[in-house]
Scaffold this motif. Structure first.
Motif, mmCIF file in Angstrom:
data_model
loop_
_atom_site.group_PDB
_atom_site.id
_atom_site.type_symbol
_atom_site.label_atom_id
_atom_site.label_comp_id
_atom_site.label_asym_id
_atom_site.label_seq_id
_atom_site.Cartn_x
_atom_site.Cartn_y
_atom_site.Cartn_z
ATOM 1 N N ARG A 1 0.966 1.127 -6.307
ATOM 2 C CA ARG A 1 1.786 0.576 -7.397
ATOM 3 C C ARG A 1 1.508 1.257 -8.731
ATOM 4 N N LEU A 2 0.233 1.575 -8.982
ATOM 5 C CA LEU A 2 -0.137 2.099 -10.304
ATOM 6 C C LEU A 2 0.001 3.617 -10.397
ATOM 7 N N ALA A 3 -0.019 4.289 -9.253
ATOM 8 C CA ALA A 3 0.020 5.764 -9.273
ATOM 9 C C ALA A 3 1.188 6.336 -10.078
ATOM 10 N N PRO A 4 2.396 5.750 -10.002
ATOM 11 C CA PRO A 4 3.504 6.351 -10.750
ATOM 12 C C PRO A 4 3.284 6.394 -12.261
ATOM 13 N N LEU A 5 2.290 5.638 -12.766
ATOM 14 C CA LEU A 5 2.032 5.674 -14.207
ATOM 15 C C LEU A 5 1.419 6.998 -14.634
ATOM 16 N N SER A 6 0.827 7.705 -13.703
ATOM 17 C CA SER A 6 0.243 9.006 -14.026
ATOM 18 C C SER A 6 0.844 10.055 -13.099
ATOM 19 N N PRO A 7 1.458 11.104 -13.654
ATOM 20 C CA PRO A 7 2.026 12.146 -12.787
ATOM 21 C C PRO A 7 0.973 12.749 -11.865
ATOM 22 N N ALA A 8 -0.251 12.895 -12.386
ATOM 23 C CA ALA A 8 -1.311 13.503 -11.571
ATOM 24 C C ALA A 8 -1.692 12.569 -10.423
ATOM 25 N N ALA A 9 -1.867 11.280 -10.744
ATOM 26 C CA ALA A 9 -2.240 10.319 -9.695
ATOM 27 C C ALA A 9 -1.126 10.196 -8.669
ATOM 28 N N SER A 10 0.109 10.264 -9.134
ATOM 29 C CA SER A 10 1.254 10.151 -8.225
ATOM 30 C C SER A 10 1.288 11.321 -7.244
ATOM 31 N N LEU A 11 1.092 12.547 -7.760
ATOM 32 C CA LEU A 11 1.110 13.718 -6.874
ATOM 33 C C LEU A 11 -0.085 13.692 -5.930
ATOM 34 N N LEU A 12 -1.243 13.283 -6.468
ATOM 35 C CA LEU A 12 -2.450 13.228 -5.637
ATOM 36 C C LEU A 12 -2.248 12.247 -4.479
ATOM 37 N N LEU A 13 -1.664 11.098 -4.792
ATOM 38 C CA LEU A 13 -1.434 10.094 -3.750
ATOM 39 C C LEU A 13 -0.449 10.628 -2.705
ATOM 40 N N ALA A 14 0.582 11.337 -3.173
ATOM 41 C CA ALA A 14 1.560 11.906 -2.228
ATOM 42 C C ALA A 14 0.883 12.934 -1.323
ATOM 43 N N ASP B 1 1.044 7.417 10.762
ATOM 44 C CA ASP B 1 2.234 6.794 10.180
ATOM 45 C C ASP B 1 3.218 7.897 9.789
ATOM 46 N N ALA B 2 4.336 7.933 10.481
ATOM 47 C CA ALA B 2 5.293 9.015 10.234
ATOM 48 C C ALA B 2 6.104 8.790 8.965
ATOM 49 N N GLU B 3 6.224 7.534 8.566
ATOM 50 C CA GLU B 3 7.105 7.238 7.425
ATOM 51 C C GLU B 3 6.409 7.328 6.075
ATOM 52 N N ALA B 4 5.150 6.858 6.038
ATOM 53 C CA ALA B 4 4.453 6.770 4.744
ATOM 54 C C ALA B 4 4.425 8.105 3.993
ATOM 55 N N PRO B 5 4.127 9.234 4.672
ATOM 56 C CA PRO B 5 4.035 10.493 3.908
ATOM 57 C C PRO B 5 5.326 10.869 3.188
ATOM 58 N N TRP B 6 6.447 10.813 3.903
ATOM 59 C CA TRP B 6 7.677 11.260 3.226
ATOM 60 C C TRP B 6 8.154 10.243 2.210
ATOM 61 N N ARG B 7 7.844 8.936 2.485
ATOM 62 C CA ARG B 7 8.233 7.907 1.523
ATOM 63 C C ARG B 7 7.461 8.094 0.207
ATOM 64 N N GLN B 8 6.148 8.366 0.343
ATOM 65 C CA GLN B 8 5.325 8.560 -0.858
ATOM 66 C C GLN B 8 5.731 9.837 -1.590
ATOM 67 N N ALA B 9 6.031 10.892 -0.816
ATOM 68 C CA ALA B 9 6.449 12.160 -1.445
ATOM 69 C C ALA B 9 7.766 11.970 -2.188
ATOM 70 N N LEU B 10 8.645 11.188 -1.596
ATOM 71 C CA LEU B 10 9.951 10.941 -2.224
ATOM 72 C C LEU B 10 9.775 10.141 -3.523
ATOM 73 N N LEU B 11 8.913 9.122 -3.467
ATOM 74 C CA LEU B 11 8.631 8.320 -4.668
ATOM 75 C C LEU B 11 8.047 9.190 -5.765
ATOM 76 N N CYS B 12 7.106 10.039 -5.359
ATOM 77 C CA CYS B 12 6.444 10.930 -6.310
ATOM 78 C C CYS B 12 7.479 11.876 -6.932
ATOM 79 N N LEU B 13 8.334 12.434 -6.078
ATOM 80 C CA LEU B 13 9.366 13.372 -6.555
ATOM 81 C C LEU B 13 10.282 12.680 -7.565
#
Lengths: 493, 246
Positions: free
Chosen positions: A377-390, A458-470
């Motif tokens: 939830r908090l990762a999108p507040l930081s571009p770096a944290a968001s990319l790292l999480l993705a 988990d096949a879905e989590a990676p692309w879902r997180q990458a999409l959110l990050c993008l």
């Protein structure tokens, strides 16, 4: 401005940029860092695969030796084998010889990020030789000193070092011209400042993107091979787009700093401070926020509860009472003497310990889930944290996958107990000698029926997180670019 | 003053331009008109408003009152189109030090939407007076005069109707200064209007058709320098307005 003129202007800026020695030095340093990151990641993944392969060999060897024991012990002899030496007996096999593992296999993109994998287990042997308090107890961190600075992996290079490369390459565009006085000559040409800024920062973005994406592909190809990565193709494409957006975010930040028209030193100071805030201070603050939002349950309290349970069981009357109650619940018809049998006391004791620490284990599981949830939830507040999480999610080394793995491992342990317990109980209630005069019991050979760990990715989590990050990065980039565009309306006087 | 939009419109027309900075009046109703092929020198002490005038013409600043027209265009509202009419050479011409004079010229021409081949760029540098052996050398090693010649070459490439020069001969040795004066006259003979802000009393007599003495933000006197000697010009330049007299 015609498209041909835009192309022409962009090409001139690219030639200008590539003609600078500093550009080549920055790109070379970036490539070296990418190669080192890929090398580190590939080494870690190779070590994980080797450990999993060794574990599989150990499992096969244990079954092979148990089968061999069936043959060996089927000879009549005066020597009797005790249960703790006997893999042909369900209780002996479960407590002393069972070799099975809970495995968190590396994903096809595991090379991208170390994530939790150097502090959390990816492979755990399921053991019933002693009682454990925590699901991840059977894990050795190794040399913890190595963890102090974290891993120099691709995620570190892409999240922390790429912005520095962008700042070094694009941070003084236009500012250097302003400091040298060249900006007056440029500004006097019949071209709008937005066009010049667009061409300068566009060229920097194109050069950086080409170098970064090809450099990353080259580094991965050199040290991991592109074959395994192809399996994560869709996610990889989204991550490449997210990485491009992250690079553009920093290029837009450089443009915004330049648009303040305060010179190169000011722009660089602002950008380095922004880098320190967004890639170091903000993720660290978010980590603290996650800790506050998902407080860690006390492990000491759990250990204390376990210790108290062991103490209670070790007191003879209390231990006997607990074992008797356990047996009465499962086999009311059993004789009183059976409650002192070693297998009954062990099963009763483990059940008693499990009940004593169950709330603590549940609290730990909920904490792991909450941590992963708040991190997301908090990762999108930081571009770096968001990319790292993705990147970590794509690599399968993120906190959420680890929490799920620990939960699955706990469930696996329960399924193993559920497999063995009725067999042990049945054999204790009806001890039928399979082989008269033989050295061992020879009453358990269902080795192939022992449940295997259902390893999952988990096949879905990676692309879902990458999409959110993008999406988040694109929005942030557009915001910065719009602010810079607005400020580049006119040349400075 | 001539009609700013007609066929005989002046290349540069400034009417009643006023500009203040932090409450201080820099230009106070400046009037100035410049026709094709004319060389006009703005003479005045530091702070008299010479650079501010050039900034208004280039559209870097907007006049508080009055109007500025370059080829009939208002640089405040159409800066790019107005700048297309004018070429500007600052006092210190800075170039990309890692690029040669030739590459700098081609790059700056690109900004002006021109595509110059290497031979065209070389010809323009020759025309601006830059020695052929210097064309391909990194500009880091150029003297001020050489850098100015690249600036002139940009102006030549642009075929601008108006050439703006800010202290063009300061820091030049006598030979380079004389070269520069010849280059300016050559440009004027091709019909380019030239406005230069300068302190060089000696050279402006060679170059300028008219000299405007800028005092307290307006043209206090406008004279033909060819009829005056350097001493007379110096007296004019140093003369203070009545309100500034001690």
């Amino acid at each position: 401005m015609t498209p041909a003129r835009v192309r022409h202007l962009l090409a001139a800026e690219i030639r200008l940029l590539l003609g600078e020695r500093l550009t080549l030095a920055i790109l070379a340093a970036l490539l070296a860092a990418l190669c080192l990151g890929a090398y580190t990641g590939a080494g870690r993944v190779a070590a994980e695969r080797a450990a999993i392969a060794r574990a599989a060999q150990d499992e096969a060897r244990a079954v092979r030796e148990a089968r061999a024991a069936h043959v060996r012990y089927a000879q009549a002899s005066d020597v009797k084998v005790h249960y703790w030496q006997d893999p042909t007996h369900a209780f002996g096999y479960m407590t002393q010889f069972l070799t099975v593992h809970a495995v968190k296999p590396p994903t096809p993109l595991a090379v991208l990020a170390t994530g939790q994998s150097d502090v959390q287990p990816g492979l755990m042997r399921m053991s019933f030789g002693f009682s454990t308090v925590f699901d991840d107890t059977d894990y050795d961190l190794g040399a913890v000193g190595r963890l102090r600075l974290g891993a120099f992996d691709l995620a570190f290079v892409l999240v922390a070092l790429v912005p520095l490369a962008v700042i070094a390459l694009a941070g003084t565009r236009l500012c250097a011209e302003q400091d040298s006085g060249l900006l007056r000559l440029i500004a006097a040409q019949p071209v709008a400042p937005r066009r010049v800024a667009g061409a300068k920062f566009g060229a920097a973005a194109l050069v950086l993107l080409a170098a970064l994406l090809s450099g990353t592909a080259l580094a991965l190809g050199l040290f991991e091979g592109l074959g395994p990565l192809a399996e994560g193709g869709g996610t990889l494409a989204l991550l490449a787009a997210a990485l491009a957006a992250y690079t553009l975010f920093w290029v837009a930040a450089c443009a915004l700093a330049a648009s303040l028209w305060r010179g190169a030193v000011f722009a660089l100071v602002i950008l380095v401070l922004a880098w320190a805030c967004l890639t170091v201070a903000l993720p660290a603050s978010l980590s603290l926020a996650v800790d506050a939002l998902a407080p860690r349950p006390s492990r000491i309290a759990a250990i204390d509860a376990s210790r108290e349970a062991q103490e209670r069981f070790s007191l003879a009357p209390e231990g006997r009472r607990i074992a008797a109650a356990w047996l009465a619940e499962r086999a009311p018809q059993a004789g009183a003497a059976l409650r002192d049998a070693p297998e009954i006391r062990r099963l009763a004791r483990d059940a008693f310990y499990d009940a004593a620490v169950a709330s603590h284990r549940e609290a730990a599981r909920l904490h792991a889930e909450a941590t992963a949830r708040w991190s997301r939830r908090l990762a999108p507040l930081s571009p770096a944290a968001s990319l790292l999480l993705a990147l970590e999610t794509a690599a399968g080394t993120d906190a959420a996958r680890h929490a799920a793995f620990l939960a699955a491992a706990a469930e696996y342990r329960r399924s193993l107990r559920a497999f063995f317990e009725p067999r042990i109980l049945a054999q204790a209630l009806h001890p039928v000698p399979v082989c008269a005069g033989c050295q061992a019991r020879l009453d358990f050979d269902a080795y192939d029926a022992v449940p295997a760990f259902p390893a999952s990715v988990d096949a879905e989590a990676p692309w879902r997180q990458a999409l959110l990050c993008l999406g988040g990065l694109l929005a942030s980039t557009l915001l910065l670019a719009a602010a810079a565009f607005r400020r580049f309306a006119a040349w400075p006087a | 003053m001539r009609d700013a939009t007609g066929p005989d419109a002046p290349v540069l027309a400034i009417r009643g331009a006023t500009k203040r900075f932090a409450g201080r009046l820099i230009l106070d109703g400046l009037d100035l008109a410049l026709g094709a092929g004319e060389v006009y020198a703005l003479l005045g002490p530091n702070g008299a408003g010479k650079t501010t005038t050039i900034n208004l013409i280039l559209g870097f600043l907007r006049a508080d009152a009055g109007e500025v027209r370059v080829g009939g265009l208002d640089p405040a509202t159409a800066p790019v189109a107005a700048r297309a009419q004018a070429a500007y050479i600052p006092e210190q011409v800075a170039l990309y030090p890692g690029l040669s004079g030739l590459e700098n010229l081609r790059y700056l021409a690109t900004l002006a939407a021109l595509r110059l081949s290497r031979s065209e760029a070389g010809r323009l540098l020759d025309e601006a007076g830059l020695a052929g052996e210097a064309h391909g050398r990194p500009a880091a090693g150029y003297s001020k005069g050489m850098r100015q010649k690249v600036g002139i070459a940009v102006a030549l490439a642009r075929r601008a109707r108006l050439l703006l020069l800010d202290e063009p001969t300061s820091g030049l040795d006598p030979g380079a200064s004389a070269d520069f004066a010849r280059t300016v006259r050559a440009a004027a003979s091709r019909g380019t209007a030239v406005l230069m802000a300068t302190h060089d009393l000696y050279r402006l007599r060679e170059m300028a058709d008219r000299v405007g003495v800028l005092r307290a933000g307006r043209i206090a006197e406008e004279i033909d320098p060819r009829g005056l000697d350097a001493a007379a010009l110096e007296r004019l330049a140093l003369a203070r307005p009545a309100e500034e007299a001690p």
